[in-house]
Design an enzyme around this catalytic site. Structure first.
Site, PDB file in Angstrom:
ATOM      1  N   GLY A  10       0.824  -1.203   0.000  1.00  0.00           N
ATOM      2  CA  GLY A  10       0.000   0.000   0.000  1.00  0.00           C
ATOM      3  C   GLY A  10       0.860   1.255   0.000  1.00  0.00           C
ATOM      4  O   GLY A  10       2.087   1.185   0.179  1.00  0.00           O
ATOM      5  N   LEU A  12       1.212   3.708   2.152  1.00  0.00           N
ATOM      6  CA  LEU A  12       1.929   3.946   3.403  1.00  0.00           C
ATOM      7  C   LEU A  12       2.974   2.870   3.644  1.00  0.00           C
ATOM      8  O   LEU A  12       4.120   3.158   3.991  1.00  0.00           O
ATOM      9  CB  LEU A  12       0.947   4.016   4.577  1.00  0.00           C
ATOM     10  CG  LEU A  12       1.580   4.217   5.958  1.00  0.00           C
ATOM     11  CD1 LEU A  12       2.425   5.485   6.016  1.00  0.00           C
ATOM     12  CD2 LEU A  12       0.505   4.251   7.042  1.00  0.00           C
ATOM     13  N   TYR A 124     -16.272   2.317   7.793  1.00  0.00           N
ATOM     14  CA  TYR A 124     -14.817   2.432   7.834  1.00  0.00           C
ATOM     15  C   TYR A 124     -14.357   2.921   9.207  1.00  0.00           C
ATOM     16  O   TYR A 124     -13.483   2.318   9.839  1.00  0.00           O
ATOM     17  CB  TYR A 124     -14.324   3.379   6.736  1.00  0.00           C
ATOM     18  CG  TYR A 124     -12.846   3.713   6.854  1.00  0.00           C
ATOM     19  CD1 TYR A 124     -11.875   2.768   6.550  1.00  0.00           C
ATOM     20  CD2 TYR A 124     -12.429   4.969   7.292  1.00  0.00           C
ATOM     21  CE1 TYR A 124     -10.522   3.057   6.670  1.00  0.00           C
ATOM     22  CE2 TYR A 124     -11.079   5.268   7.412  1.00  0.00           C
ATOM     23  CZ  TYR A 124     -10.129   4.316   7.105  1.00  0.00           C
ATOM     24  OH  TYR A 124      -8.797   4.609   7.238  1.00  0.00           O
ATOM     25  N   TRP A 148      -6.313  12.222   6.019  1.00  0.00           N
ATOM     26  CA  TRP A 148      -6.210  12.682   4.627  1.00  0.00           C
ATOM     27  C   TRP A 148      -4.833  12.382   4.034  1.00  0.00           C
ATOM     28  O   TRP A 148      -4.151  13.251   3.498  1.00  0.00           O
ATOM     29  CB  TRP A 148      -6.527  14.173   4.545  1.00  0.00           C
ATOM     30  CG  TRP A 148      -7.897  14.605   4.969  1.00  0.00           C
ATOM     31  CD1 TRP A 148      -8.758  13.906   5.789  1.00  0.00           C
ATOM     32  CD2 TRP A 148      -8.566  15.821   4.640  1.00  0.00           C
ATOM     33  NE1 TRP A 148      -9.914  14.633   5.984  1.00  0.00           N
ATOM     34  CE2 TRP A 148      -9.825  15.817   5.286  1.00  0.00           C
ATOM     35  CE3 TRP A 148      -8.218  16.930   3.881  1.00  0.00           C
ATOM     36  CZ2 TRP A 148     -10.753  16.856   5.182  1.00  0.00           C
ATOM     37  CZ3 TRP A 148      -9.132  17.979   3.776  1.00  0.00           C
ATOM     38  CH2 TRP A 148     -10.388  17.936   4.413  1.00  0.00           C
TER      39      TRP A 148
END
Length: 279
Positions: A10, A12, A124, A148
């Site tokens: 991913g 991150l 979520y 964000w």
């Protein structure tokens, strides 16, 4: 130290692998190597690897898709996080869990503190909050809430705006949700500094706040696009499937107590990101 990073494919996870491997032994595992929803596999892999630290960045982050597939959201973000926390405890590894500003309901009008009570509006947000509770129950780990997020790998708001801006068409962006955009590189720097700090909840985001509309206009300005192509709209008019907090700015009290400066203002971070993208 030996550090295991989940969700290594991913946006991150990819950055954290690069950031940590400069000074630590890093093992990055994506979903094919470690499906966090498989409790037995999680136990086996983590007990074999025996990392000192696990940074759990694997997540189902498509906020609207979580509404249409709540089972997967809770399996990945909630139960999967619990499985990792239990497996970490079994080998006395310390866990870092990446959580979200979406655990809050947005009804506050000042930045959310680490001890404010979560009240998620979406599947979520609920699933990430469940993950937090399981980390606290099984591992006494560190929870890092951020907001964000954008970086150089994968899909995110900034990359989407840069791509759409090339089409030179008008775009409607919501102007009634306020938060703090966070550059993954800045988040990574703070996580590195938290490795030897007390296990608790920390809020990490770039400082200052804006709406998505203001964020989009600034992206266009920095890219040299026409910012007048960005038009404001409301959350109601936009009609997203998942409810989002109208205000989710994070206060940085916990990192300040550890003598860690909060990341730079979001506009400065965005400029650095775009400079790097342009090469």
């Amino acid at each position: 130290m030996k550090i295991l990073i989940t969700g290594a494919n991913g946006q991150l996870g990819k950055h954290l692998v690069r950031a940590f491997e400069q000074s630590h032994t890093v093992i990055g595992l994506g979903r094919t190597e470690l499906d966090v929803t498989n409790k037995e596999k999680v136990n086996t892999v983590i007990s074999q690897l025996k990392p000192d630290i696990i940074i759990h960045s694997a997540a189902f982050t498509a906020v609207d898709q979580c509404e249409s597939d709540p089972k997967r959201a809770f399996e990945v973000n909630g139960l999967g996080t619990g499985y990792v926390a239990q497996a970490a405890s079994n080998i006395n590894a310390r866990m870092f869990y990446i959580s979200s500003d979406y655990v809050f309901d947005g009804k506050k009008n000042s930045p959310y503190r680490e001890d404010d009570e979560p009240n998620p509006l979406s599947t979520y947000g609920m699933s990430k909050w469940l993950g937090e509770k399981l980390v606290q129950k099984f591992n006494n780990g560190t929870i890092i809430r951020t907001s964000w997020l954008y970086g150089h790998d994968g899909k995110n708001f900034v990359n989407t705006m840069i791509k759409l801006g090339q089409e030179n068409k008008e775009l409607k962006v919501v102007n009634d949700q306020i938060g703090s955009p966070t550059y993954i590189n800045d988040l990574g720097e703070v996580i590195i500094r938290l490795l030897n700090k007390e296990s608790k909840i920390y809020h990490v985001s770039n400082t200052d706040a804006c709406t998505w509309y203001e964020f989009a206009r600034t992206i266009f300005e920095e890219m040299g696009y026409n910012p007048k192509l960005i038009l404001p709209t409301t959350t109601f008019e936009y009609g997203a499937r998942a409810a989002r907090p109208s205000y989710s700015v994070l206060a940085h009290g916990a990192i300040l107590k550890e003598n860690i400066s909060p990341p730079r203002p979001w506009k400065e971070a965005l400029k650095a990101f775009i400079r790097k993208e342009k090469g």
